[in-house]
Design a protein around this motif. Structure first.
Motif, PDB file in Angstrom:
ATOM      1  N   LYS A 101       0.841  -1.197   0.000  1.00 19.36           N
ATOM      2  CA  LYS A 101       0.000   0.000   0.000  1.00 19.36           C
ATOM      3  C   LYS A 101       0.872   1.240   0.000  1.00 19.36           C
ATOM      4  O   LYS A 101       1.964   1.255   0.580  1.00 19.36           O
ATOM      5  CB  LYS A 101      -0.960   0.016   1.188  1.00 19.36           C
ATOM      6  N   TYR A 102       0.384   2.256  -0.679  1.00 22.16           N
ATOM      7  CA  TYR A 102       1.036   3.562  -0.778  1.00 22.16           C
ATOM      8  C   TYR A 102       0.098   4.618  -0.193  1.00 22.16           C
ATOM      9  O   TYR A 102      -1.090   4.641  -0.521  1.00 22.16           O
ATOM     10  CB  TYR A 102       1.291   3.923  -2.242  1.00 22.16           C
ATOM     11  N   PHE A 103       0.663   5.516   0.622  1.00 21.28           N
ATOM     12  CA  PHE A 103      -0.060   6.689   1.081  1.00 21.28           C
ATOM     13  C   PHE A 103       0.779   7.910   0.746  1.00 21.28           C
ATOM     14  O   PHE A 103       1.995   7.917   0.981  1.00 21.28           O
ATOM     15  CB  PHE A 103      -0.314   6.632   2.593  1.00 21.28           C
ATOM     16  N   GLY A 104       0.148   8.940   0.198  1.00 24.47           N
ATOM     17  CA  GLY A 104       0.924  10.115  -0.192  1.00 24.47           C
ATOM     18  C   GLY A 104       0.160  11.410  -0.045  1.00 24.47           C
ATOM     19  O   GLY A 104      -1.077  11.447  -0.096  1.00 24.47           O
ATOM     20  N   ILE A 105       0.915  12.484   0.171  1.00 25.67           N
ATOM     21  CA  ILE A 105       0.380  13.848   0.252  1.00 25.67           C
ATOM     22  C   ILE A 105       1.281  14.745  -0.581  1.00 25.67           C
ATOM     23  O   ILE A 105       2.516  14.628  -0.512  1.00 25.67           O
ATOM     24  CB  ILE A 105       0.348  14.373   1.697  1.00 25.67           C
ATOM     25  N   GLU A 106       0.699  15.620  -1.366  1.00 30.18           N
ATOM     26  CA  GLU A 106       1.479  16.601  -2.104  1.00 30.18           C
ATOM     27  C   GLU A 106       0.693  17.898  -2.183  1.00 30.18           C
ATOM     28  O   GLU A 106      -0.538  17.890  -2.254  1.00 30.18           O
ATOM     29  CB  GLU A 106       1.824  16.102  -3.512  1.00 30.18           C
ATOM     30  N   GLY A 107       1.420  19.007  -2.127  1.00 30.16           N
ATOM     31  CA  GLY A 107       0.725  20.286  -2.146  1.00 30.16           C
ATOM     32  C   GLY A 107       1.613  21.408  -2.636  1.00 30.16           C
ATOM     33  O   GLY A 107       2.846  21.316  -2.607  1.00 30.16           O
ATOM     34  N   GLU A 108       0.973  22.473  -3.103  1.00 29.16           N
ATOM     35  CA  GLU A 108       1.671  23.663  -3.585  1.00 29.16           C
ATOM     36  C   GLU A 108       0.805  24.879  -3.294  1.00 29.16           C
ATOM     37  O   GLU A 108      -0.413  24.850  -3.498  1.00 29.16           O
ATOM     38  CB  GLU A 108       1.942  23.540  -5.080  1.00 29.16           C
ATOM     39  N   PHE A 109       1.423  25.957  -2.804  1.00 29.75           N
ATOM     40  CA  PHE A 109       0.701  27.172  -2.443  1.00 29.75           C
ATOM     41  C   PHE A 109       1.508  28.372  -2.908  1.00 29.75           C
ATOM     42  O   PHE A 109       2.716  28.449  -2.685  1.00 29.75           O
ATOM     43  CB  PHE A 109       0.503  27.233  -0.923  1.00 29.75           C
ATOM     44  N   SER A 110       0.854  29.311  -3.584  1.00 29.68           N
ATOM     45  CA  SER A 110       1.521  30.501  -4.096  1.00 29.68           C
ATOM     46  C   SER A 110       0.681  31.726  -3.744  1.00 29.68           C
ATOM     47  O   SER A 110      -0.548  31.716  -3.926  1.00 29.68           O
ATOM     48  CB  SER A 110       1.700  30.393  -5.615  1.00 29.68           C
ATOM     49  N   TYR A 111       1.375  32.793  -3.267  1.00 26.09           N
ATOM     50  CA  TYR A 111       0.632  33.980  -2.828  1.00 26.09           C
ATOM     51  C   TYR A 111       1.474  35.234  -3.063  1.00 26.09           C
ATOM     52  O   TYR A 111       2.669  35.257  -2.737  1.00 26.09           O
ATOM     53  CB  TYR A 111       0.287  33.880  -1.343  1.00 26.09           C
ATOM     54  N   PRO A 112       0.880  36.300  -3.618  1.00 29.74           N
ATOM     55  CA  PRO A 112       1.611  37.567  -3.800  1.00 29.74           C
ATOM     56  C   PRO A 112       1.655  38.351  -2.486  1.00 29.74           C
ATOM     57  O   PRO A 112       0.678  38.999  -2.102  1.00 29.74           O
ATOM     58  CB  PRO A 112       0.791  38.299  -4.863  1.00 29.74           C
ATOM     59  N   VAL A 113       2.794  38.309  -1.808  1.00 29.86           N
ATOM     60  CA  VAL A 113       2.900  38.969  -0.507  1.00 29.86           C
ATOM     61  C   VAL A 113       3.080  40.485  -0.656  1.00 29.86           C
ATOM     62  O   VAL A 113       2.883  41.233   0.307  1.00 29.86           O
ATOM     63  CB  VAL A 113       4.066  38.380   0.314  1.00 29.86           C
ATOM     64  N   PHE A 114       3.446  40.950  -1.866  1.00 30.86           N
ATOM     65  CA  PHE A 114       3.607  42.381  -2.098  1.00 30.86           C
ATOM     66  C   PHE A 114       3.363  42.661  -3.566  1.00 30.86           C
ATOM     67  O   PHE A 114       3.826  41.927  -4.444  1.00 30.86           O
ATOM     68  CB  PHE A 114       5.031  42.822  -1.710  1.00 30.86           C
ATOM     69  N   ASP A 115       2.623  43.738  -3.846  1.00 33.30           N
ATOM     70  CA  ASP A 115       2.348  44.112  -5.236  1.00 33.30           C
ATOM     71  C   ASP A 115       1.993  45.602  -5.269  1.00 33.30           C
ATOM     72  O   ASP A 115       0.963  46.016  -4.731  1.00 33.30           O
ATOM     73  CB  ASP A 115       1.197  43.277  -5.796  1.00 33.30           C
ATOM     74  N   ASN A 116       2.887  46.398  -5.886  1.00 35.18           N
ATOM     75  CA  ASN A 116       2.615  47.835  -5.985  1.00 35.18           C
ATOM     76  C   ASN A 116       2.357  48.274  -7.426  1.00 35.18           C
ATOM     77  O   ASN A 116       2.373  49.475  -7.735  1.00 35.18           O
ATOM     78  CB  ASN A 116       3.774  48.639  -5.398  1.00 35.18           C
ATOM     79  N   GLY A 117       2.115  47.310  -8.297  1.00 39.33           N
ATOM     80  CA  GLY A 117       1.871  47.627  -9.699  1.00 39.33           C
ATOM     81  C   GLY A 117       3.114  47.597 -10.551  1.00 39.33           C
ATOM     82  O   GLY A 117       3.020  47.469 -11.778  1.00 39.33           O
ATOM     83  N   TYR A 118       4.289  47.726  -9.943  1.00 40.45           N
ATOM     84  CA  TYR A 118       5.562  47.667 -10.668  1.00 40.45           C
ATOM     85  C   TYR A 118       6.351  46.405 -10.301  1.00 40.45           C
ATOM     86  O   TYR A 118       7.005  45.804 -11.155  1.00 40.45           O
ATOM     87  CB  TYR A 118       6.415  48.902 -10.360  1.00 40.45           C
ATOM     88  N   VAL A 119       6.285  46.036  -9.036  1.00 45.14           N
ATOM     89  CA  VAL A 119       6.987  44.856  -8.546  1.00 45.14           C
ATOM     90  C   VAL A 119       5.990  43.979  -7.798  1.00 45.14           C
ATOM     91  O   VAL A 119       5.228  44.461  -6.962  1.00 45.14           O
ATOM     92  CB  VAL A 119       8.152  45.224  -7.603  1.00 45.14           C
ATOM     93  N   THR A 120       5.996  42.682  -8.139  1.00 44.67           N
ATOM     94  CA  THR A 120       5.204  41.691  -7.421  1.00 44.67           C
ATOM     95  C   THR A 120       6.145  40.704  -6.761  1.00 44.67           C
ATOM     96  O   THR A 120       7.036  40.159  -7.411  1.00 44.67           O
ATOM     97  CB  THR A 120       4.256  40.935  -8.368  1.00 44.67           C
ATOM     98  N   LEU A 121       5.956  40.488  -5.475  1.00 38.20           N
ATOM     99  CA  LEU A 121       6.769  39.523  -4.740  1.00 38.20           C
ATOM    100  C   LEU A 121       5.906  38.311  -4.431  1.00 38.20           C
ATOM    101  O   LEU A 121       4.956  38.388  -3.642  1.00 38.20           O
ATOM    102  CB  LEU A 121       7.310  40.136  -3.450  1.00 38.20           C
TER     103      LEU A 121
END
Length: 265
Positions: free
Chosen positions: A124-144
């Motif tokens: 038997k195999y048990f597995g978990i995988e995940g990915e999360f992405s979020y813009p922590v800063f965005d002033n219209g010129y630079v997005t972090l």
């Protein structure tokens, strides 16, 4: 059909696989669902008829002409899509195998190579995988952008013993600054130690890789041309992939510098 002229043996297999899934979608482009599957896999010619050295794995591999088809039942639950500004993907799965085919070391040697044999057992195999992405800063010129990824697998034979060469828990964290012409990305990727091993398998130590890359798009209003420079494993860490047959004497590449020019149309 799989046939060995040297052994005078031919094997025929009939297999049947299928899957069904149920999906729910929200108004915010978020999808969640569950998939059920039944799969069958016929043993390969290598699994049936091998009897000699395998140069790529540095092992003497011995097959079993009496192997039967591998069968599995699986269930997976997942959530994917966007919540507000966050982009996410998460899945958890469980597979139950009948007559799972695997390659295991015997502790013997042949032609100065360790002997591995193909065996079958329920598993038997048990597995978990995940990915999360979020813009922590965005002033219209630079997005972090902040990215987090991870995956984990636990695999066991019917008696509870570990299946060989299963990779350990791994996590990745990254920050990427994005502008109209430049992207700068830094990553830290951690691999846990793997000490849940079979009898003749060696454990693998934990290690951490740090990577950096810069992408430049020199032509305004044209993203089809980009120059990419990067450095992988900046601190020249010694790392070993647990899933590799040759990990004990062939580690991962050390510090690596690269540059490329990309055109897309």
């Amino acid at each position: 059909m799989s046939r060995s002229q040297a052994l005078g043996v031919a094997r025929n297999f009939d297999t049947l696989s299928g899957a069904v899934g149920f999906i729910w979608e929200s108004d915010e482009a978020l999808r969640a669902g569950v998939n059920f599957s039944r799969a069958e896999r016929a043993p390969s010619a290598e699994e049936l008829f091998s009897d000699g050295p395998h140069i790529a794995t540095q092992a003497y591999e011995i097959g079993d002409a009496d192997l039967s088809s591998e069968r599995a039942l699986g269930v997976e639950g997942f959530v994917r899509g966007r919540i507000g500004k966050a982009q996410l993907s998460f899945a958890v799965f469980q597979n139950w195998f009948d007559d799972y085919i695997y390659l295991t070391e015997t502790g013997e040697e042949e032609d100065e190579l360790p002997v591995f044999v193909y065996l079958q057992d329920d598993a038997k195999y048990f597995g978990i995988e995940g990915e999360f992405s979020y813009p922590v800063f965005d002033n219209g010129y630079v997005t972090l952008m902040a990215d987090v990824r991870g995956d984990y697998i636990r695999a066991s034979l019917d008696d509870g013993s570990p299946i060989p060469r299963i990779p350990p828990l791994s996590l990745l964290g990254a920050l990427e600054a994005q502008t109209s012409q430049f992207d700068v990305r830094g990553e830290v990727q951690w691999f846990a130690k793997q000490d849940r091993v079979e009898t003749f398998e060696t454990p693998t130590s934990a290690f951490t890789l740090v990577n950096l890359s810069v992408s430049w798009r020199p032509l305004r209003d044209n993203d089809g041309v980009s120059l990419l420079v990067g450095a992988d494993n900046i601190f020249d860490v010694t790392g070993r992939r647990h899933a590799s047959f040759t990990k004990d004497f062939v580690p991962l590449a050390g510090r690596n510098l690269k540059a490329s020019l990309r055109f897309s149309f």
